[in-house]
Design a protein around this motif. Sequence first.
Motif, short mmCIF file in Angstrom:
data_model
loop_
_atom_site.label_atom_id
_atom_site.label_comp_id
_atom_site.label_asym_id
_atom_site.label_seq_id
_atom_site.Cartn_x
_atom_site.Cartn_y
_atom_site.Cartn_z
N ALA A 199 -3.52 0.25 3.30
CA ALA A 199 -2.56 1.35 3.34
C ALA A 199 -1.15 0.86 2.98
N ALA B 184 10.32 2.09 8.26
CA ALA B 184 9.10 2.79 7.85
C ALA B 184 8.02 2.60 8.90
N ASP C 53 7.24 6.76 6.60
CA ASP C 53 6.11 6.56 5.69
C ASP C 53 4.84 6.54 6.51
N SER C 54 4.41 7.71 6.98
CA SER C 54 3.24 7.78 7.86
C SER C 54 2.13 8.54 7.18
N SER C 55 0.88 8.13 7.45
CA SER C 55 -0.30 8.85 6.99
C SER C 55 -0.96 9.48 8.19
N GLU D 170 -1.07 0.30 -0.76
CA GLU D 170 -1.06 1.58 -1.47
C GLU D 170 0.33 2.20 -1.49
N ARG D 171 1.10 1.95 -0.45
CA ARG D 171 2.45 2.49 -0.36
C ARG D 171 3.50 1.57 -0.99
N VAL E 291 3.78 3.01 9.14
CA VAL E 291 2.47 3.31 8.56
C VAL E 291 1.50 3.42 9.73
#
Length: 223
Positions: free
Chosen positions: A31, A189, A7-9, A34-35, A191
């Motif tokens: 962030a 995960a 789960d990376s932006s 939001e996820r 982020v």
Amino acid sequence: MVSRLVDSSRTMASTRQFADRTDAGERLGEALLERGIHAELVLAIPRGGLPLGRAVADALEAPLDVVVAKKIGAPGNPEYAVGAVASDGSVWRNERAISGTRTDEGYFQERRETEAENARQKAARYRGGRSAPELTDKTVVVVDDGVATGSTVRACLSQLQQSDATRIVLAVPVGPPDTIADLEAQVDAVVCLETPPGFSGVGQFYADFGQVSDEDAMAYLES
């Protein structure tokens, strides 16, 4: 952990400069929310991770504590990590660096024991007599101010992998793409707000990246 959720932006075309660590932590908190990532506990890596950890913990309405690791420096070059060890003795070995520096096993194990004790003492000092938090059946978010090689982060994650935490999430503002990809294999995960291909150091992404003293870092645990 059997399954992995990546789960990376990633913003590759431009890089964001964070005003300071608190600003980066606030953006990380946003962030995560939001996820849809919520947690029962936030663990910051001292010292630089604590200003971010405080902001993330506040955003997630979760308690804040620490997870501590120390770098194992190469012979004659203590700033070059051949590994890292967490406060419980969990170790990450940089096999390429070990080979390249001809670090022998006796030296590595000696430094491992010394630095593990240093990490234990630091964790105890930061907690001020409090017991380590219970991790069983909890979602835990691990926060640092960024990663380069990620040596201490890897050792911290190795420690948490031995726990009964339900889910481990790593949250960092910035790191190089290859390091972040490697870290995704250690957690459920990740982020990460920025993974620029031209990464040269964490500090380049902060307007203010001054040293955080132990006293200032510990104050975030009291907020």
